[in-house]
Design a protein around this motif. Sequence first.
Motif, short mmCIF file in Angstrom:
data_model
loop_
_atom_site.label_atom_id
_atom_site.label_comp_id
_atom_site.label_asym_id
_atom_site.label_seq_id
_atom_site.Cartn_x
_atom_site.Cartn_y
_atom_site.Cartn_z
N ASP A 4 0.86 -1.18 0.00
CA ASP A 4 0.00 0.00 0.00
C ASP A 4 0.90 1.24 0.00
O ASP A 4 1.54 1.55 1.00
CB ASP A 4 -0.90 -0.03 1.23
CG ASP A 4 -1.81 1.19 1.32
OD1 ASP A 4 -1.73 2.09 0.45
OD2 ASP A 4 -2.59 1.25 2.28
N ARG A 5 0.96 1.94 -1.12
CA ARG A 5 1.86 3.08 -1.27
C ARG A 5 1.45 4.26 -0.39
O ARG A 5 2.22 5.19 -0.22
CB ARG A 5 1.91 3.51 -2.74
CG ARG A 5 2.55 2.46 -3.64
CD ARG A 5 2.32 2.74 -5.12
NE ARG A 5 2.51 4.11 -5.51
CZ ARG A 5 3.66 4.64 -5.94
NH1 ARG A 5 4.72 3.87 -6.02
NH2 ARG A 5 3.73 5.89 -6.29
N THR A 6 0.24 4.24 0.18
CA THR A 6 -0.18 5.33 1.06
C THR A 6 0.18 5.05 2.52
O THR A 6 0.05 5.93 3.35
CB THR A 6 -1.70 5.57 0.95
OG1 THR A 6 -2.40 4.39 1.38
CG2 THR A 6 -2.10 5.91 -0.49
N ASP A 7 0.61 3.84 2.82
CA ASP A 7 0.98 3.45 4.19
C ASP A 7 2.50 3.55 4.33
O ASP A 7 3.23 2.66 3.89
CB ASP A 7 0.50 2.03 4.46
CG ASP A 7 0.79 1.54 5.87
OD1 ASP A 7 1.60 2.16 6.58
OD2 ASP A 7 0.23 0.49 6.24
N ARG A 8 2.97 4.65 4.92
CA ARG A 8 4.42 4.90 5.00
C ARG A 8 5.17 3.80 5.73
O ARG A 8 6.27 3.42 5.33
CB ARG A 8 4.69 6.25 5.67
CG ARG A 8 4.34 7.40 4.75
CD ARG A 8 4.54 8.76 5.34
NE ARG A 8 5.45 8.83 6.46
CZ ARG A 8 5.90 9.94 6.99
NH1 ARG A 8 5.51 11.08 6.49
NH2 ARG A 8 6.72 9.94 8.02
N ALA A 9 4.58 3.26 6.79
CA ALA A 9 5.24 2.18 7.53
C ALA A 9 5.39 0.94 6.65
O ALA A 9 6.43 0.28 6.66
CB ALA A 9 4.47 1.85 8.80
N ALA A 10 4.35 0.62 5.87
CA ALA A 10 4.40 -0.54 4.98
C ALA A 10 5.44 -0.33 3.89
O ALA A 10 6.17 -1.27 3.53
CB ALA A 10 3.02 -0.81 4.37
N ARG A 13 8.85 -0.89 5.54
CA ARG A 13 9.09 -2.33 5.78
C ARG A 13 9.42 -3.05 4.47
O ARG A 13 10.31 -3.90 4.42
CB ARG A 13 7.88 -2.98 6.45
CG ARG A 13 7.76 -2.67 7.92
CD ARG A 13 6.69 -3.53 8.59
NE ARG A 13 5.38 -3.44 7.94
CZ ARG A 13 4.45 -2.53 8.21
NH1 ARG A 13 4.68 -1.60 9.12
NH2 ARG A 13 3.29 -2.53 7.59
#
Length: 127
Positions: A4-10, A13
């Motif tokens: 998910d490009r909108t989830d910075r943590a993802a 990781r």
Amino acid sequence: MDVDRTDRAAVGRYGEELVARMLEGAGWVVVDRNWRGTGGELDLVALDGRELVVIEVKTRTGLGYGHPSEAVTPRKLARLRRLAGEWLAGRAAETVPERPTSVRVDVVGVLLEKGRPPQVDHLVGVL
């Protein structure tokens, strides 16, 4: 890229996992991940032969804020140096089979632009 490009943590990781696999594929041994010390975190700690390498991974989905490696400032490098010393004092004996011949800090920038394969830039020995 399955993140998910909108989830910075993802995104972070994903970049760290990509870099860890790349280094292991090149024969390195990753001895620690996401180690938390006083005042910060080391993304990856690895052995390149007998050299201990602290690796800061910066991952971005575009160049709107510059290349990912540009986010590693002199202040961040100083923090990495302190954390590397802290890691060596507390974790090295339990994770490294023989004493490293030297220690260095590398920065790896990962760019995940939509529709393109990941671009990985490895800066060796920045500190």
